[in-house]
Scaffold this motif. Sequence first.
Motif, PDB file in Angstrom:
ATOM      1  N   UNK A 235      -8.556   3.578 -35.543  1.00 23.35           N
ATOM      2  CA  UNK A 235      -9.198   4.627 -36.572  1.00 23.35           C
ATOM      3  C   UNK A 235      -9.669   5.452 -35.313  1.00 23.35           C
ATOM      4  N   UNK A 236      -9.989   4.650 -34.067  1.00 20.30           N
ATOM      5  CA  UNK A 236     -10.539   5.489 -32.595  1.00 20.30           C
ATOM      6  C   UNK A 236      -9.918   6.599 -32.158  1.00 20.30           C
ATOM      7  N   UNK A 237      -8.549   6.030 -31.935  1.00 18.01           N
ATOM      8  CA  UNK A 237      -7.568   6.689 -31.022  1.00 18.01           C
ATOM      9  C   UNK A 237      -7.388   7.836 -32.582  1.00 18.01           C
ATOM     10  N   UNK A 238      -7.107   7.923 -33.404  1.00 19.11           N
ATOM     11  CA  UNK A 238      -7.093   9.077 -34.772  1.00 19.11           C
ATOM     12  C   UNK A 238      -8.212   9.670 -34.931  1.00 19.11           C
ATOM     13  N   UNK A 239      -9.603   9.272 -34.669  1.00 18.67           N
ATOM     14  CA  UNK A 239     -10.376  10.458 -35.147  1.00 18.67           C
ATOM     15  C   UNK A 239     -10.463  10.615 -33.380  1.00 18.67           C
ATOM     16  N   UNK A 240     -10.066  10.923 -32.457  1.00 14.72           N
ATOM     17  CA  UNK A 240      -9.461  11.457 -30.898  1.00 14.72           C
ATOM     18  C   UNK A 240      -8.845  12.364 -30.814  1.00 14.72           C
TER      19      UNK A 240
END
Length: 288
Positions: A235-240
């Motif tokens: 989720x962190x990578x998707x947001x970035x």
Amino acid sequence: MSAVNKTKFNPAVFFLTGIPGKEDVHLWISIPFCLVYVTSIVGNSLILFVIKTDPSLHEPMYILLSMLAVTDLGLSITTIPTILGIYLFNSREISLNACFTQMFFIHFLAKIESAMLLMMAFDRFIAICNPLRYASILTLPRLAKMGSVFVLRGVAVTLPFPLLLKRFQYCRANVLSHSYCLHQDVMKVACADITVNNIYGLFVTLITVWLDSLLIFLSYMMILNAVLSITSHMECLRALNTCVSHLCAVLVFYIPEFSLTLIHRFWKSSSPLLQILLGYIYLLGPPL
């Protein structure tokens, strides 16, 4: 004699500059500029067409993208024809009025470009940090009002540039160091005290480009803080990942802008070729 003096002190034209010392290969140099021009016009027009015809894209993020595309089309149309005129036809002359008009639109559209990047950073900030209120905060009427404010800001801060320069006489070599007209370039050939122009130009840069870039930086600091609090790595990578293309556009626009401003004002002994290349990247990079 009076007519001669008047011509000397009030030149009817400025002379634009290509790449000094490369006149014999100007035709070859024109090829990449033609490709950039066609790609910028077709690419940004295609973006506008797709967003207009697809109702599912009538959302804030894509509306902002279309506003950025319109700005980039304006920058391409304003600058590249004079650049191609130099390299294809050795057409270096530009009248004072045409130069001042081009200068206004270049600086005006550059301020709008900066504002659009700021609005897109705000869009990413709301989408990541406050997603539940995204639809209620970034409504289309609110986006229209924000866009109108930034357009008015651009006109208000840019209009004095040609007005301040019109009052000058030009008794120095009226050869500009770029293939288009910039305020900081034209004012150097005036035979008058340009302190007011210097101060005003720096003031405008501070309250527009530098302020916008500072707000973009702060918004990404808050985005990063919010993203790092997400426990899921995916989720962190998707947001970035939703911010990558915007960050690239920010870097392509602001790094040459800041570099060119600092060189023109504080590093006058820099290589002319460096100024020319940065000028091309600054105006042609973002639309491309």
